[in-house]
Design a protein around this motif. Structure first.
Motif, PDB file in Angstrom:
ATOM      1  N   TYR A 176       0.862  -1.180   0.000  1.00  0.00           N
ATOM      2  CA  TYR A 176       0.000   0.000   0.000  1.00  0.00           C
ATOM      3  C   TYR A 176       0.895   1.225   0.000  1.00  0.00           C
ATOM      4  O   TYR A 176       1.711   1.410   0.906  1.00  0.00           O
ATOM      5  CB  TYR A 176      -0.920   0.000   1.215  1.00  0.00           C
ATOM      6  N   ASN A 231      -4.771   0.766  13.089  1.00  0.00           N
ATOM      7  CA  ASN A 231      -3.487   0.735  12.396  1.00  0.00           C
ATOM      8  C   ASN A 231      -3.211   2.070  11.710  1.00  0.00           C
ATOM      9  O   ASN A 231      -2.819   2.112  10.547  1.00  0.00           O
ATOM     10  CB  ASN A 231      -3.443  -0.413  11.372  1.00  0.00           C
ATOM     11  N   TYR A 235      -5.377   4.428  10.907  1.00  0.00           N
ATOM     12  CA  TYR A 235      -6.352   4.572   9.817  1.00  0.00           C
ATOM     13  C   TYR A 235      -5.865   3.882   8.541  1.00  0.00           C
ATOM     14  O   TYR A 235      -6.127   4.328   7.430  1.00  0.00           O
ATOM     15  CB  TYR A 235      -6.678   6.043   9.556  1.00  0.00           C
ATOM     16  N   GLY A 236      -5.154   2.771   8.750  1.00  0.00           N
ATOM     17  CA  GLY A 236      -4.701   1.973   7.615  1.00  0.00           C
ATOM     18  C   GLY A 236      -3.373   2.400   7.040  1.00  0.00           C
ATOM     19  O   GLY A 236      -2.862   1.758   6.123  1.00  0.00           O
ATOM     20  N   THR A 266      -5.564  11.283   5.981  1.00  0.00           N
ATOM     21  CA  THR A 266      -5.558  10.424   4.787  1.00  0.00           C
ATOM     22  C   THR A 266      -6.247  11.076   3.594  1.00  0.00           C
ATOM     23  O   THR A 266      -6.145  10.583   2.473  1.00  0.00           O
ATOM     24  CB  THR A 266      -6.254   9.084   5.069  1.00  0.00           C
ATOM     25  N   GLY A 303      -7.488  -6.761   0.614  1.00  0.00           N
ATOM     26  CA  GLY A 303      -8.518  -5.752   0.883  1.00  0.00           C
ATOM     27  C   GLY A 303      -9.282  -5.332  -0.355  1.00  0.00           C
ATOM     28  O   GLY A 303     -10.251  -4.572  -0.267  1.00  0.00           O
ATOM     29  N   LYS A 308     -16.167  -0.689   3.106  1.00  0.00           N
ATOM     30  CA  LYS A 308     -16.438  -0.158   4.439  1.00  0.00           C
ATOM     31  C   LYS A 308     -17.895   0.267   4.478  1.00  0.00           C
ATOM     32  O   LYS A 308     -18.391   0.889   3.544  1.00  0.00           O
ATOM     33  CB  LYS A 308     -15.533   1.055   4.706  1.00  0.00           C
ATOM     34  N   SER A 354      -9.888   2.013   0.233  1.00  0.00           N
ATOM     35  CA  SER A 354      -9.722   2.624   1.542  1.00  0.00           C
ATOM     36  C   SER A 354      -8.604   1.933   2.307  1.00  0.00           C
ATOM     37  O   SER A 354      -8.552   0.702   2.359  1.00  0.00           O
ATOM     38  CB  SER A 354     -11.023   2.526   2.349  1.00  0.00           C
ATOM     39  N   PRO A 355      -7.706   2.696   2.921  1.00  0.00           N
ATOM     40  CA  PRO A 355      -6.633   2.064   3.701  1.00  0.00           C
ATOM     41  C   PRO A 355      -7.158   1.231   4.867  1.00  0.00           C
ATOM     42  O   PRO A 355      -6.491   0.308   5.317  1.00  0.00           O
ATOM     43  CB  PRO A 355      -5.815   3.263   4.201  1.00  0.00           C
ATOM     44  N   LEU A 356      -8.375   1.549   5.330  1.00  0.00           N
ATOM     45  CA  LEU A 356      -8.961   0.774   6.421  1.00  0.00           C
ATOM     46  C   LEU A 356      -9.289  -0.653   5.991  1.00  0.00           C
ATOM     47  O   LEU A 356      -9.434  -1.542   6.835  1.00  0.00           O
ATOM     48  CB  LEU A 356     -10.227   1.458   6.937  1.00  0.00           C
ATOM     49  N   PRO A 376      -3.641  -5.433   7.477  1.00  0.00           N
ATOM     50  CA  PRO A 376      -2.534  -4.841   8.242  1.00  0.00           C
ATOM     51  C   PRO A 376      -1.177  -5.473   7.943  1.00  0.00           C
ATOM     52  O   PRO A 376      -0.137  -4.852   8.178  1.00  0.00           O
ATOM     53  CB  PRO A 376      -2.942  -5.081   9.702  1.00  0.00           C
ATOM     54  N   ARG A 398       3.257  -1.099   4.141  1.00  0.00           N
ATOM     55  CA  ARG A 398       2.962   0.293   3.817  1.00  0.00           C
ATOM     56  C   ARG A 398       4.255   0.931   3.332  1.00  0.00           C
ATOM     57  O   ARG A 398       5.286   0.869   4.037  1.00  0.00           O
ATOM     58  CB  ARG A 398       2.438   1.051   5.032  1.00  0.00           C
TER      59      ARG A 398
END
Length: 357
Positions: free
Chosen positions: A4, A33, A35-36, A219, A276, A281, A344-346, A350, A354
């Protein structure tokens, strides 16, 4: 291998935009985390921008944060009666949220047992309906200020609909201020007060108190009714790992749900549900229009896309756990070319790395 990717320069700009908009110190909310964005990674960057207070919801985040934070305050935004969680808060020198007399008593007992004084923020429930003393419970809230080994350094509330209902948000703010004024009359200094979160800061005027809690605004992925100037950050990337051509009438994906209508050139991208991709979401605003849009999407079998070399290609055969097939017919896409999806990073696992560029 998927990762990501976040543009560090644009993230820096987002942070400074938010700081200027707030006009008061920020509490960097790094729950979920970060917000991702990676809890340790984004925390380090926020420290570079002068942010000195952070917030999480899970006590399991405390040891992770203490690897990169030393003297900075960490607010645990969960009022808990569970003594094991209280011990973690005290152990890592965090600030506890006290939203009930029972939670205050549990934290006091643990702090006394450990021989420490725990900093606390009082939580007032002005309409969210989760943690916090309701305004009618002021007497219980006041009792917490006299509990041994607790030091109250602030108080806060949480807006339930700042991204949509300005009047309700303003009403919640006034309820909070009125409640804290009454408590202050009885106990004296109540410390810093805060209520505004990202949606409130960007959608409602005059809601900032002594500090504001910011997470999603960093973000650039936050609901706003007008342009905020924030950059929408983050994309899931991977290289195309293989390319093949299949004949007309060929099935692609599980359960033979997709059949080619012509000879089709396919790129295989190692991105799937595990990363993901394809997960959604839950929308925060549920309206008739939203329900209708979901129904229409179901009827139309909403198409998913992957960007490869700057061009959008549609997914065929559904999204797998670890791989996705993409129709690249007529293109010169080849293995090693860069593929990316905007999610979305959410929603990003995890465990996915990143990468800040």
């Amino acid at each position: 291998m998927s990762r990501y990717v976040i543009d560090k320069k644009l993230l820096d700009e987002n942070i400074e935009i938010v700081k200027q908009k707030a006009g008061v110190p920020l509490i960097g909310v790094v729950k979920g985390n970060g917000y991702g964005f990676g809890i340790k990674e984004i925390t380090k960057i926020l420290v570079e921008h002068g942010i000195k207070t952070f917030a999480v919801t899970e006590v399991t985040d405390l040891p992770i944060l203490r690897e990169v934070l030393t003297d900075e305050d960490i607010l645990v935004m969960r009022s808990t009666c569970i003594k094991d969680e209280c011990r973690e808060i005290a152990k890592y020198g965090a600030t506890a949220t006290i939203g009930s007399l029972q939670a205050g008593q549990a934290m006091s007992e643990v702090a006394t047992e450990m021989g420490v004084t725990v900093k606390c923020h009082l939580k007032i429930d002005t309409g969210m309906g989760r943690y916090g003393f309701m305004p009618s419970e002021i007497e219980d809230a006041i009792k917490c200020y006299s509990l041994p080994n607790l030091k109250f350094t602030g108080a806060y509330t949480h807006f339930s609909s700042a991204f949509r209902n300005h009047d309700l948000t303003k009403a919640q703010l006034e309820m909070f201020k009125d409640t804290m004024a009454k408590i202050k009359e009885q106990v004296g200094n109540v410390g810093i007060l805060h209520a505004s979160n990202s949606p409130a800061l960007l959608n409602v005027e005059d809601v900032c108190l002594d500090t504001v809690r910011i997470g999603s605004a960093f973000t650039g992925r936050v609901i706003t009714k007008s342009k905020s100037g924030l950059h929408r950050l983050g994309s899931l990337e991977a290289e195309v790992v293989d390319v093949k051509t299949v004949p007309k009438g060929y099935f692609v994906g599980y359960n033979a749900t997709y059949q080619t209508k012509r000879e089709t050139k396919i790129a295989i991208v190692p991105i799937g549900h595990y990363d993901g991709f394809g997960l959604t979401k839950e929308k925060e605003i549920i309206t008739f229009r939203y329900v209708l849009s979901v129904f229409k999407s179901f009827l139309k079998k909403k198409q998913m896309y992957v960007k490869i070399n700057g061009r959008m290609y549609h997914v065929i055969g559904g999204i797998g756990l670890s791989h996705t097939a993409v129709d690249i017919t007529g293109s010169d896409v080849k293995p090693g070319d860069l593929a990316s999806v905007d999610i979305s990073p959410l929603m990003v696992n995890p465990r996915i790395e990143r990468v800040y560029k």
